[in-house]
Scaffold this motif. Structure first.
Motif, PDB file in Angstrom:
ATOM      1  N   VAL A 161       0.744  -1.344   0.108  1.00 55.94           N
ATOM      2  CA  VAL A 161      -0.129   0.001  -0.034  1.00 55.94           C
ATOM      3  C   VAL A 161       0.974   1.294   0.043  1.00 55.94           C
ATOM      4  CG1 VAL A 161      -1.926   1.175   1.429  1.00 55.94           C
ATOM      5  CG2 VAL A 161      -1.895  -1.336   1.096  1.00 55.94           C
ATOM      6  N   GLY A 162       1.855   1.416   0.953  1.00 55.31           N
ATOM      7  CA  GLY A 162       2.734   2.538   0.813  1.00 55.31           C
ATOM      8  C   GLY A 162       3.409   2.780  -0.261  1.00 55.31           C
ATOM      9  N   SER A 163       3.955   1.598  -1.068  1.00 50.90           N
ATOM     10  CA  SER A 163       4.826   1.819  -2.142  1.00 50.90           C
ATOM     11  C   SER A 163       3.851   2.315  -3.602  1.00 50.90           C
ATOM     12  CB  SER A 163       5.663   0.638  -2.601  1.00 50.90           C
ATOM     13  OG  SER A 163       4.596  -0.599  -2.781  1.00 50.90           O
ATOM     14  N   ASN A 164       2.568   1.880  -3.415  1.00 51.35           N
ATOM     15  CA  ASN A 164       1.677   2.296  -4.534  1.00 51.35           C
ATOM     16  C   ASN A 164       0.881   3.292  -4.349  1.00 51.35           C
ATOM     17  OD1 ASN A 164       1.807  -0.291  -6.689  1.00 51.35           O
ATOM     18  ND2 ASN A 164       1.699  -1.093  -4.694  1.00 51.35           N
ATOM     19  N   PHE A 165       0.475   3.693  -2.948  1.00 51.08           N
ATOM     20  CA  PHE A 165      -0.341   4.941  -2.733  1.00 51.08           C
ATOM     21  C   PHE A 165       0.286   5.592  -1.769  1.00 51.08           C
ATOM     22  CE2 PHE A 165      -2.848   1.010  -3.684  1.00 51.08           C
ATOM     23  CZ  PHE A 165      -3.483   1.312  -4.790  1.00 51.08           C
ATOM     24  N   GLY A 166       1.328   5.593  -1.142  1.00 51.67           N
ATOM     25  CA  GLY A 166       1.893   6.368  -0.031  1.00 51.67           C
ATOM     26  C   GLY A 166       2.315   7.763  -0.581  1.00 51.67           C
ATOM     27  N   LYS A 167       1.825   8.813   0.100  1.00 46.03           N
ATOM     28  CA  LYS A 167       2.099  10.416  -0.071  1.00 46.03           C
ATOM     29  C   LYS A 167       2.710  10.855   0.944  1.00 46.03           C
ATOM     30  CE  LYS A 167      -0.999  10.432  -4.117  1.00 46.03           C
ATOM     31  NZ  LYS A 167      -2.010  11.464  -4.663  1.00 46.03           N
ATOM     32  N   HIS A 168       2.163  10.447   2.173  1.00 48.02           N
ATOM     33  CA  HIS A 168       2.480  11.264   3.169  1.00 48.02           C
ATOM     34  C   HIS A 168       3.529  10.528   4.335  1.00 48.02           C
ATOM     35  CE1 HIS A 168      -1.568  12.814   2.210  1.00 48.02           C
ATOM     36  NE2 HIS A 168      -1.128  13.941   2.577  1.00 48.02           N
ATOM     37  N   LYS A 169       4.543  11.007   4.633  1.00 49.08           N
ATOM     38  CA  LYS A 169       5.729  10.379   5.381  1.00 49.08           C
ATOM     39  C   LYS A 169       5.378  10.164   6.600  1.00 49.08           C
ATOM     40  CE  LYS A 169       8.374  10.379   1.626  1.00 49.08           C
ATOM     41  NZ  LYS A 169       8.295   8.823   0.988  1.00 49.08           N
ATOM     42  N   LEU A 170       5.732   8.853   7.513  1.00 44.98           N
ATOM     43  CA  LEU A 170       5.293   8.535   8.670  1.00 44.98           C
ATOM     44  C   LEU A 170       6.223   9.059   9.375  1.00 44.98           C
ATOM     45  CD1 LEU A 170       3.406   6.794  10.496  1.00 44.98           C
ATOM     46  CD2 LEU A 170       4.851   4.994  10.173  1.00 44.98           C
ATOM     47  N   LYS A 178       8.844   4.959   4.858  1.00 42.69           N
ATOM     48  CA  LYS A 178       7.659   4.389   5.530  1.00 42.69           C
ATOM     49  C   LYS A 178       6.540   5.817   5.481  1.00 42.69           C
ATOM     50  CE  LYS A 178       9.169   0.834   8.138  1.00 42.69           C
ATOM     51  NZ  LYS A 178      10.374   0.600   7.240  1.00 42.69           N
ATOM     52  N   THR A 179       5.094   5.311   4.983  1.00 41.27           N
ATOM     53  CA  THR A 179       4.398   6.444   4.892  1.00 41.27           C
ATOM     54  C   THR A 179       2.936   6.041   5.740  1.00 41.27           C
ATOM     55  OG1 THR A 179       3.018   5.094   3.052  1.00 41.27           O
ATOM     56  CG2 THR A 179       4.833   6.790   2.363  1.00 41.27           C
ATOM     57  N   ILE A 180       2.161   7.090   5.960  1.00 40.58           N
ATOM     58  CA  ILE A 180       0.875   7.010   6.630  1.00 40.58           C
ATOM     59  C   ILE A 180       0.039   5.954   6.123  1.00 40.58           C
ATOM     60  CG2 ILE A 180      -1.056   8.113   7.673  1.00 40.58           C
ATOM     61  CD1 ILE A 180       0.906  10.482   8.100  1.00 40.58           C
ATOM     62  N   GLU A 181      -0.076   6.078   4.839  1.00 40.05           N
ATOM     63  CA  GLU A 181      -0.814   5.341   3.842  1.00 40.05           C
ATOM     64  C   GLU A 181      -0.675   3.767   4.191  1.00 40.05           C
ATOM     65  OE1 GLU A 181      -1.163   9.264   2.169  1.00 40.05           O
ATOM     66  OE2 GLU A 181       0.622   8.063   2.853  1.00 40.05           O
ATOM     67  N   GLY A 182       0.410   3.451   4.263  1.00 40.78           N
ATOM     68  CA  GLY A 182       1.181   2.082   4.316  1.00 40.78           C
ATOM     69  C   GLY A 182       0.876   1.755   5.618  1.00 40.78           C
ATOM     70  N   PHE A 183       1.022   2.429   6.636  1.00 36.80           N
ATOM     71  CA  PHE A 183       0.573   2.015   8.067  1.00 36.80           C
ATOM     72  C   PHE A 183      -0.699   1.754   8.018  1.00 36.80           C
ATOM     73  CE2 PHE A 183      -1.030   3.504  11.986  1.00 36.80           C
ATOM     74  CZ  PHE A 183      -0.404   2.760  13.080  1.00 36.80           C
ATOM     75  N   ILE A 184      -1.511   2.557   7.649  1.00 35.74           N
ATOM     76  CA  ILE A 184      -3.062   2.390   7.646  1.00 35.74           C
ATOM     77  C   ILE A 184      -3.601   1.022   6.843  1.00 35.74           C
ATOM     78  CG2 ILE A 184      -5.345   3.168   6.955  1.00 35.74           C
ATOM     79  CD1 ILE A 184      -4.181   5.931   7.483  1.00 35.74           C
ATOM     80  N   GLY A 185      -2.935   0.946   5.769  1.00 38.78           N
ATOM     81  CA  GLY A 185      -3.118  -0.304   4.888  1.00 38.78           C
ATOM     82  C   GLY A 185      -2.616  -1.570   5.578  1.00 38.78           C
ATOM     83  N   GLY A 186      -1.405  -1.541   6.046  1.00 38.21           N
ATOM     84  CA  GLY A 186      -1.044  -2.711   6.853  1.00 38.21           C
ATOM     85  C   GLY A 186      -1.904  -3.128   8.114  1.00 38.21           C
ATOM     86  N   MET A 187      -2.179  -2.139   8.902  1.00 39.26           N
ATOM     87  CA  MET A 187      -3.207  -2.121   9.880  1.00 39.26           C
ATOM     88  C   MET A 187      -4.699  -2.739   9.548  1.00 39.26           C
ATOM     89  SD  MET A 187      -4.557   0.373  12.553  1.00 39.26           S
ATOM     90  CE  MET A 187      -2.911   0.443  13.718  1.00 39.26           C
ATOM     91  N   PHE A 188      -5.037  -2.308   8.377  1.00 34.63           N
ATOM     92  CA  PHE A 188      -6.204  -2.878   7.877  1.00 34.63           C
ATOM     93  C   PHE A 188      -6.543  -4.131   7.611  1.00 34.63           C
ATOM     94  CE2 PHE A 188      -9.199  -3.627   4.194  1.00 34.63           C
ATOM     95  CZ  PHE A 188     -10.406  -3.359   4.822  1.00 34.63           C
ATOM     96  N   PHE A 189      -5.400  -4.570   6.832  1.00 34.57           N
ATOM     97  CA  PHE A 189      -5.149  -6.094   6.259  1.00 34.57           C
ATOM     98  C   PHE A 189      -4.990  -6.912   7.465  1.00 34.57           C
ATOM     99  CE2 PHE A 189      -5.283  -4.245   2.108  1.00 34.57           C
ATOM    100  CZ  PHE A 189      -6.120  -4.777   1.326  1.00 34.57           C
ATOM    101  N   THR A 190      -4.114  -6.264   8.408  1.00 34.99           N
ATOM    102  CA  THR A 190      -3.951  -7.328   9.590  1.00 34.99           C
ATOM    103  C   THR A 190      -5.296  -7.604  10.567  1.00 34.99           C
ATOM    104  OG1 THR A 190      -1.770  -6.543   9.782  1.00 34.99           O
ATOM    105  CG2 THR A 190      -2.519  -7.707  11.652  1.00 34.99           C
ATOM    106  N   PHE A 191      -6.144  -6.601  10.514  1.00 32.99           N
ATOM    107  CA  PHE A 191      -7.438  -6.802  11.242  1.00 32.99           C
ATOM    108  C   PHE A 191      -8.407  -7.689  10.521  1.00 32.99           C
ATOM    109  CE2 PHE A 191      -6.576  -2.781  13.725  1.00 32.99           C
ATOM    110  CZ  PHE A 191      -6.681  -3.448  14.952  1.00 32.99           C
ATOM    111  N   VAL A 192      -8.169  -7.478   9.195  1.00 35.95           N
ATOM    112  CA  VAL A 192      -8.849  -8.422   8.191  1.00 35.95           C
ATOM    113  C   VAL A 192      -8.645 -10.045   8.517  1.00 35.95           C
ATOM    114  CG1 VAL A 192      -9.480  -9.194   6.021  1.00 35.95           C
ATOM    115  CG2 VAL A 192      -9.793  -6.736   6.773  1.00 35.95           C
ATOM    116  N   LEU A 193      -7.230 -10.128   8.341  1.00 37.95           N
ATOM    117  CA  LEU A 193      -6.773 -11.397   8.709  1.00 37.95           C
ATOM    118  C   LEU A 193      -7.030 -12.010  10.042  1.00 37.95           C
ATOM    119  CD1 LEU A 193      -4.984 -13.886   7.303  1.00 37.95           C
ATOM    120  CD2 LEU A 193      -2.894 -12.834   8.540  1.00 37.95           C
TER     121      LEU A 193
END
Length: 271
Positions: A161-170, A178-193
């Motif tokens: 998610v971060g490499s494809n959609f990340g714009k805001h640095k964490l 590392k980006t905020i978008e990547g952090f949110i994307g990782g968290m979302f899919f972790t909760f799904v799993l």
């Protein structure tokens, strides 16, 4: 393309060895993580410039005493004695090690040893405890397997998610990629799993797996950032080159060694 293939192949082999050891037996699992702890100690000590045998002695001591109950049926009345002896020897060896340090480096030497123990030895000792945190204190391999599945999911989707959609640095000054978008994307899919894991690995409840997913998402990223900070201070890209395409063992375990103590504390109290 060649580097991607090498990275994928080494990653699959590494993950397969890890999963096999978890599923095969508790002895193999504990032995593998003992070896991994020593490798990570070596990489970290090299990174911080600590040339001493004492972190390894202390690490072996704490790991063995910390897991002796899990390996053999030790009477419970002896556990406190083992813990007391291990604590005494750890403190003694740590402070005795300053006798071998240069006069002007005593405080730095002592601080680095304590840092290596807290950052590497303690988390690895607690990781091995996680499968035993249940009402019967038996080895339940699905608990630690589920933890690793959540960690790998968080790392993978944070990167994708971060490499494809990340714009805001964490935290740009420590880890520019590392980006905020990547952090949110990782968290979302972790909760799904976590919902699928809870359905398959029923030794823990859905709520417990969801909480662990939250711990992994937050503290796993913090662990990654902390290791990036150490590497930036040491001016190195990877902790080593032991794993082709991935760097070192510490690069692969930076997330889990920081998240593991919090997972251990949570499961210890709820179980």
């Amino acid at each position: 393309m060649k580097n991607l293939l090498k990275r994928t192949l080494s990653g699959v082999i590494f993950a397969s060895i890890l999963v096999f050891s978890i599923l095969y037996s508790k002895i193999l699992f504990i032995t593998l993580f003992f070896i991994l702890m020593l490798f990570c100690l070596y990489e970290f000590n090299k990174m911080i410039g600590l040339k001493s045998v004492f972190p390894y002695l202390i690490g072996i001591l704490l790991f063995v005493f910390g897991n002796i109950l899990n390996v053999e049926d030790v009477p419970s009345k002896l556990i406190s004695e083992y813990a007391g002896v291990a604590l005494f020897l750890t403190i003694f060896i740590t402070f005795a090690s300053i006798l071998f340090a240069k006069k002007e480096e005593v405080i730095s030497h002592l601080g680095k040893i304590f840092l290596s123990i807290i950052y590497i030895v303690v988390p690895f000792t607690l990781i091995v405890q996680i499968p035993f945190l249940n009402t019967t204190f038996n080895y339940v391999n699905t608990t630690i397997l589920g933890v690793f599945l959540l960690i790998w999911t968080n790392d993978t989707f944070a990167f994708l998610v971060g490499s494809n959609f990340g714009k805001h640095k964490l935290l740009k000054r420590i880890s520019p990629n590392k980006t905020i978008e990547g952090f949110i994307g990782g968290m979302f899919f972790t909760f799904v799993l976590s919902f699928f894991v809870a359905n398959q690995f029923t030794t823990l409840s859905l709520i417990q797996w969801v909480v662990i997913a939250g711990i992994v998402s937050i503290f796993g990223v913090l662990g990654d950032l902390i290791e990036s900070m150490f590497k930036r201070q040491a001016n190195v890209k990877d902790s080593s080159n032991f794993i082709p395409g991935h760097g070192g063992f510490l690069d692969r375990f930076d997330s889990v060694i920081f998240a593991a103590p919090f997972i251990f504390i949570y499961l210890y109290f709820v179980q």
